[in-house]
Scaffold this active site. Structure first.
Site, PDB file in Angstrom:
ATOM      1  N   ALA A   1       1.268  -4.720   8.244  1.00 48.77           N
ATOM      2  CA  ALA A   1       1.113  -6.060   7.674  1.00 48.77           C
ATOM      3  C   ALA A   1      -0.342  -6.315   7.330  1.00 48.77           C
ATOM      4  O   ALA A   1      -1.246  -5.727   7.927  1.00 48.77           O
ATOM      5  CB  ALA A   1       1.631  -7.116   8.659  1.00 48.77           C
ATOM      6  N   ASP A   2      -0.546  -7.207   6.372  1.00 50.77           N
ATOM      7  CA  ASP A   2      -1.901  -7.605   5.997  1.00 50.77           C
ATOM      8  C   ASP A   2      -1.868  -9.043   5.495  1.00 50.77           C
ATOM      9  O   ASP A   2      -0.938  -9.435   4.787  1.00 50.77           O
ATOM     10  CB  ASP A   2      -2.453  -6.689   4.906  1.00 50.77           C
ATOM     11  CG  ASP A   2      -3.934  -6.948   4.663  1.00 50.77           C
ATOM     12  OD1 ASP A   2      -4.730  -6.703   5.598  1.00 50.77           O
ATOM     13  OD2 ASP A   2      -4.293  -7.407   3.574  1.00 50.77           O
TER      14      ASP A   2
END
Length: 195
Positions: free
Chosen positions: A73-74
């Protein structure tokens, strides 16, 4: 000991808490990955930047643990065309908060879920946050209380957010670091969660 069904490719304690809060069993494995930044990748939209960084994290861990489900995730903060990732310094954090003061910006969190066969599904959610008009004193006090150097946009909704946030539209979990509502649907569709 049996393997957990998902590997979380993130060192973020906030993402661990959100995934745990969903009732998902997981283990954490991180890999050193060079993340792209808005300044160095101006050809990418904020969503594309988040997608690419999430993909890089998940792909690096999937290479270490082949045949497993891996979630990367980012999160990025975008004020119009300006992308704000994790600040490099307190001075840059002060600059971010000054720019966001009194403005509505987008928080985009992308997830990359890599299946055991290597197929990747990448998706994101967007929330909108309006900050109060912040004085220099308020910014200084906030930076003195909250460690912002590991947080996109130099703030955390869950840490003294009431000091600086006026309004939130959309998923609060997405702002904290994981679009749990969208992720839940993907995990159900992939057979990793029951309805």
């Amino acid at each position: 000991m049996s393997e957990e069904p998902i590997i979380l490719a993130s060192a973020s304690p906030r993402r661990r808490d959100l995934l745990r809060g969903m009732g998902v069993r997981f283990e954490v494995v991180t890999a050193r990955v060079r993340e792209l930044a808005g300044a160095t990748s101006p050809h990418l939209s904020p969503a594309e930047l988040a997608h690419e960084n999430a993909r890089r994290k998940a792909k690096a861990v999937a290479a270490l643990r082949p045949g497993r489900w891996v979630l990367g995730a980012d999160t990025v903060v975008a004020l119009e065309k300006r992308v704000m990732g994790k600040p490099d310094s307190i001075d840059q954090a002060r600059d971010f908060l000054t720019a966001l003061s009194g403005e509505t910006h987008e928080v985009i969190t992308a997830c990359a879920l890599i299946a055991p066969d290597g197929e990747a599904e990448i998706f994101h959610d967007i929330s909108r946050v309006t900050l109060r008009v912040l004085s220099h004193q308020t910014i200084g006090r906030y930076l003195g209380e909250v460690n912002v150097l590991d947080k996109a946009g130099a703030y955390a909704l869950q840490e003294r957010g009431e000091w600086i946030v006026e309004r939130v539209e959309g998923s609060r979990a997405n702002i904290i670091g994981l679009p749990t509502e969208a992720l839940e649907q993907v995990l159900i569709r992939r057979g990793l969660r029951k309805r």
